[in-house]
Design a protein around this motif. Sequence first.
Motif, PDB file in Angstrom:
ATOM      1  N   ARG A 130      -5.272  45.940  30.413  1.00 15.30           N
ATOM      2  CA  ARG A 130      -4.821  44.896  31.336  1.00 15.30           C
ATOM      3  C   ARG A 130      -3.324  44.650  31.173  1.00 15.30           C
ATOM      4  O   ARG A 130      -2.838  44.394  30.078  1.00 15.30           O
ATOM      5  CB  ARG A 130      -5.594  43.605  31.090  1.00 15.30           C
ATOM      6  N   GLY A 131      -2.580  44.761  32.262  1.00 18.85           N
ATOM      7  CA  GLY A 131      -1.144  44.515  32.224  1.00 18.85           C
ATOM      8  C   GLY A 131      -0.318  45.717  31.827  1.00 18.85           C
ATOM      9  O   GLY A 131       0.915  45.652  31.821  1.00 18.85           O
ATOM     10  N   HIS A 132      -0.969  46.836  31.485  1.00 10.67           N
ATOM     11  CA  HIS A 132      -0.223  48.031  31.085  1.00 10.67           C
ATOM     12  C   HIS A 132      -0.041  48.984  32.254  1.00 10.67           C
ATOM     13  O   HIS A 132      -0.909  49.120  33.119  1.00 10.67           O
ATOM     14  CB  HIS A 132      -0.950  48.777  29.965  1.00 10.67           C
ATOM     15  N   SER A 133       1.085  49.674  32.251  1.00 15.11           N
ATOM     16  CA  SER A 133       1.345  50.748  33.207  1.00 15.11           C
ATOM     17  C   SER A 133       2.114  51.850  32.477  1.00 15.11           C
ATOM     18  O   SER A 133       1.735  52.193  31.353  1.00 15.11           O
ATOM     19  CB  SER A 133       2.137  50.206  34.408  1.00 15.11           C
ATOM     20  N   GLN A 134       3.206  52.372  33.047  1.00 16.30           N
ATOM     21  CA  GLN A 134       3.919  53.483  32.410  1.00 16.30           C
ATOM     22  C   GLN A 134       4.465  53.139  31.027  1.00 16.30           C
ATOM     23  O   GLN A 134       4.593  54.010  30.163  1.00 16.30           O
ATOM     24  CB  GLN A 134       5.088  53.953  33.292  1.00 16.30           C
ATOM     25  N   SER A 135       4.779  51.878  30.791  1.00 22.66           N
ATOM     26  CA  SER A 135       5.343  51.476  29.503  1.00 22.66           C
ATOM     27  C   SER A 135       4.366  51.651  28.347  1.00 22.66           C
ATOM     28  O   SER A 135       4.771  51.554  27.173  1.00 22.66           O
ATOM     29  CB  SER A 135       5.819  50.019  29.556  1.00 22.66           C
ATOM     30  N   LEU A 136       3.111  51.921  28.661  1.00 28.46           N
ATOM     31  CA  LEU A 136       2.154  52.211  27.597  1.00 28.46           C
ATOM     32  C   LEU A 136       2.633  53.369  26.732  1.00 28.46           C
ATOM     33  O   LEU A 136       2.367  53.401  25.524  1.00 28.46           O
ATOM     34  CB  LEU A 136       0.773  52.544  28.201  1.00 28.46           C
ATOM     35  N   ALA A 137       3.351  54.302  27.318  1.00 30.98           N
ATOM     36  CA  ALA A 137       3.853  55.456  26.557  1.00 30.98           C
ATOM     37  C   ALA A 137       4.747  55.003  25.408  1.00 30.98           C
ATOM     38  O   ALA A 137       4.686  55.559  24.301  1.00 30.98           O
ATOM     39  CB  ALA A 137       4.603  56.401  27.486  1.00 30.98           C
ATOM     40  N   ALA A 138       5.594  54.026  25.658  1.00 22.26           N
ATOM     41  CA  ALA A 138       6.492  53.541  24.610  1.00 22.26           C
ATOM     42  C   ALA A 138       5.712  52.874  23.484  1.00 22.26           C
ATOM     43  O   ALA A 138       6.016  53.062  22.296  1.00 22.26           O
ATOM     44  CB  ALA A 138       7.507  52.567  25.206  1.00 22.26           C
ATOM     45  N   LEU A 139       4.701  52.084  23.844  1.00 23.92           N
ATOM     46  CA  LEU A 139       3.878  51.443  22.821  1.00 23.92           C
ATOM     47  C   LEU A 139       3.185  52.495  21.958  1.00 23.92           C
ATOM     48  O   LEU A 139       3.183  52.410  20.724  1.00 23.92           O
ATOM     49  CB  LEU A 139       2.856  50.525  23.487  1.00 23.92           C
ATOM     50  N   LEU A 140       2.584  53.493  22.597  1.00 22.81           N
ATOM     51  CA  LEU A 140       1.880  54.531  21.850  1.00 22.81           C
ATOM     52  C   LEU A 140       2.842  55.339  20.990  1.00 22.81           C
ATOM     53  O   LEU A 140       2.506  55.724  19.858  1.00 22.81           O
ATOM     54  CB  LEU A 140       1.133  55.450  22.814  1.00 22.81           C
ATOM     55  N   HIS A 141       4.031  55.613  21.507  1.00 19.20           N
ATOM     56  CA  HIS A 141       5.026  56.346  20.713  1.00 19.20           C
ATOM     57  C   HIS A 141       5.352  55.584  19.432  1.00 19.20           C
ATOM     58  O   HIS A 141       5.455  56.170  18.340  1.00 19.20           O
ATOM     59  CB  HIS A 141       6.299  56.555  21.537  1.00 19.20           C
ATOM     60  N   GLY A 142       5.483  54.271  19.538  1.00 24.61           N
ATOM     61  CA  GLY A 142       5.772  53.463  18.362  1.00 24.61           C
ATOM     62  C   GLY A 142       4.667  53.518  17.333  1.00 24.61           C
ATOM     63  O   GLY A 142       4.927  53.690  16.131  1.00 24.61           O
ATOM     64  N   PHE A 143       3.416  53.399  17.773  1.00 25.66           N
ATOM     65  CA  PHE A 143       2.297  53.445  16.830  1.00 25.66           C
ATOM     66  C   PHE A 143       2.141  54.836  16.220  1.00 25.66           C
ATOM     67  O   PHE A 143       1.756  54.973  15.056  1.00 25.66           O
ATOM     68  CB  PHE A 143       1.005  53.003  17.518  1.00 25.66           C
ATOM     69  N   ALA A 144       2.427  55.875  16.999  1.00 25.22           N
ATOM     70  CA  ALA A 144       2.267  57.247  16.498  1.00 25.22           C
ATOM     71  C   ALA A 144       3.334  57.635  15.483  1.00 25.22           C
ATOM     72  O   ALA A 144       3.102  58.510  14.645  1.00 25.22           O
ATOM     73  CB  ALA A 144       2.288  58.225  17.667  1.00 25.22           C
ATOM     74  N   THR A 145       4.484  57.000  15.522  1.00 27.25           N
ATOM     75  CA  THR A 145       5.606  57.405  14.665  1.00 27.25           C
ATOM     76  C   THR A 145       5.963  56.382  13.600  1.00 27.25           C
ATOM     77  O   THR A 145       6.827  56.637  12.768  1.00 27.25           O
ATOM     78  CB  THR A 145       6.854  57.672  15.521  1.00 27.25           C
ATOM     79  N   ASP A 147       4.432  55.314  10.931  1.00 26.40           N
ATOM     80  CA  ASP A 147       4.190  55.792   9.564  1.00 26.40           C
ATOM     81  C   ASP A 147       3.621  57.194   9.631  1.00 26.40           C
ATOM     82  O   ASP A 147       2.593  57.425  10.274  1.00 26.40           O
ATOM     83  CB  ASP A 147       3.227  54.865   8.819  1.00 26.40           C
ATOM     84  N   SER A 148       4.274  58.126   8.943  1.00 27.10           N
ATOM     85  CA  SER A 148       3.883  59.538   9.021  1.00 27.10           C
ATOM     86  C   SER A 148       2.544  59.815   8.362  1.00 27.10           C
ATOM     87  O   SER A 148       1.942  60.869   8.592  1.00 27.10           O
ATOM     88  CB  SER A 148       4.961  60.415   8.391  1.00 27.10           C
ATOM     89  N   GLY A 149       2.062  58.885   7.533  1.00 25.78           N
ATOM     90  CA  GLY A 149       0.777  59.088   6.870  1.00 25.78           C
ATOM     91  C   GLY A 149      -0.418  58.748   7.726  1.00 25.78           C
ATOM     92  O   GLY A 149      -1.561  58.978   7.316  1.00 25.78           O
ATOM     93  N   ILE A 150      -0.183  58.213   8.910  1.00 31.42           N
ATOM     94  CA  ILE A 150      -1.264  57.830   9.822  1.00 31.42           C
ATOM     95  C   ILE A 150      -1.253  58.776  11.016  1.00 31.42           C
ATOM     96  O   ILE A 150      -0.222  58.957  11.677  1.00 31.42           O
ATOM     97  CB  ILE A 150      -1.096  56.380  10.319  1.00 31.42           C
ATOM     98  N   ARG A 151      -2.410  59.364  11.293  1.00 36.77           N
ATOM     99  CA  ARG A 151      -2.508  60.303  12.409  1.00 36.77           C
ATOM    100  C   ARG A 151      -3.362  59.708  13.520  1.00 36.77           C
ATOM    101  O   ARG A 151      -4.518  59.348  13.291  1.00 36.77           O
ATOM    102  CB  ARG A 151      -3.129  61.626  11.942  1.00 36.77           C
ATOM    103  N   LEU A 152      -2.764  59.601  14.707  1.00 39.32           N
ATOM    104  CA  LEU A 152      -3.529  59.149  15.864  1.00 39.32           C
ATOM    105  C   LEU A 152      -4.272  60.342  16.456  1.00 39.32           C
ATOM    106  O   LEU A 152      -3.659  61.340  16.836  1.00 39.32           O
ATOM    107  CB  LEU A 152      -2.617  58.530  16.921  1.00 39.32           C
ATOM    108  N   GLY A 153      -5.589  60.198  16.549  1.00 40.38           N
ATOM    109  CA  GLY A 153      -6.398  61.286  17.077  1.00 40.38           C
ATOM    110  C   GLY A 153      -6.669  61.170  18.561  1.00 40.38           C
ATOM    111  O   GLY A 153      -7.199  62.112  19.171  1.00 40.38           O
ATOM    112  N   GLY A 154      -6.312  60.043  19.162  1.00 40.32           N
ATOM    113  CA  GLY A 154      -6.545  59.867  20.583  1.00 40.32           C
ATOM    114  C   GLY A 154      -6.549  58.407  20.964  1.00 40.32           C
ATOM    115  O   GLY A 154      -6.372  57.508  20.119  1.00 40.32           O
TER     116      GLY A 154
END
Length: 461
Positions: A130-145, A147-154
């Motif tokens: 809810r409330g997300h659009s293209q900017s979701l990519a930036a949020l996901l990029h932040g969570f994915a990068t 901490d290098s010890g955490i791997r996002l699987g999807g």
Amino acid sequence: MVSTPAVVIAAPASGSGKTTVATGLIGALRRAGHRVAPFKVGPDYIDPGYHGLAAGRPGRNLDPVLVGADRVVPLYLHGSRDCDLAVVEGVMGLFDGRIDEHNTEPIAEGSTAQIAAMLGAPVILVVDARGHSQSLAALLHGFATYDSGIRLGGVILNRVGSERHEQVLRAACARVGLPVLGALPRMAELAVPSRHLGLIPAVEHGSAAQAAVDAMTDLVAAHIDLNAVAASAASNAGGSVWDPSAEVTSEESGPVVAIAGGPAFTFGYAEHRELLAAAGAEVRVFDPLRDELPSGTAGLVIPGGFPEEHAAELAANTALLTSIADLAARGLPIHAECAGLLYLTRTLDGHRMAGVIDAEAEFSPRLTLGYRDAVALTDSPLWSAGERVRGHEFHRTRLTAPSSAAPAWAWRSPSGETIREGATPYRVHASYLHTHPAGNPTAIGRFVAAAADFARTHAPA
């Protein structure tokens, strides 16, 4: 032991739908033929009840704050034995944990990220769309990068508004290289009834809880790629399996330890009964709303729950209240946490309780919540004065006429104030503080030994 592969269900923030997704995944994967081990990060008692319904086996907790970081993997190996897959539901946001101003690491103690790192398991991020659009990519990029010890699987997209909305969100996920494992539409009818401390426990919710679990299962099965989720599961954790019999010495006499259960006392960890049994206790569960104490009771455990929702019914069972008060005065070992503390007071919201503790209790509009580093102030059937314990408070009640009995614990508040809490009359240890038995196995062994002593000294002539 080789670790069971796992997926960790996390989110950017609380309220994203982790419980719906995790419970539905557990149920859908079980329906697909998997033997699923369900886990919850943190001290939560309620979500594991729904996990257990979905899995057909006890839901368990992984909390390094309460049990110590060294016990997390052994407890995971213990709880996932004979399973081919584990689903671990996180707590709050992925990197949220115990607040410690002195911690400079990106991963907080007790956070979902810490558990994922310990297990070497991939994180599946549930995003409230809810409330997300293209900017979701930036949020996901932040969570994915972050901490290098955490791997996002999807990613699992939750509460998607339309087919077009889903297309835009999928494109945003693709932009940062994260696969979308499913997209759930907005389904208000899946809301599970809640009250002041969160969801209503599954035991209280009865058949409606099973219906809710079935609905979550159906939703996930229809909208999430279960094969992709199962294929992403992994864990590189290994080592020794937690064994309750190795933690305690068994009492050969087999004293009866009664545990309060039923709708009013639903909070508990699976490892508690396992440790009591390993220490030689004959564990019997009873419902204080309608039952008497089990015959031969030599020790009594009254766990957390919602007695304030059942105060009138608890008060109506006068025979049980009188029996508990009499046995407490004769030295029955009693371990009471939170709801158990309330049950032992004189009154709760004006309703008669057992009167073991000379205090009165009432519902409060203020939530008390947080981990505590506590020290035992008095000897009891579980702890010796001076012992240090980590516990957790979670309640909206208060004692309006504090007990004159010696307090159970002391700790310092974040502001530096010394808090003295609980009561220890007779051979009773009663407190708002929840502890995890697997983090304090010696205390459980002592309690069973005290029960065995009570059984010997109070045996019929």
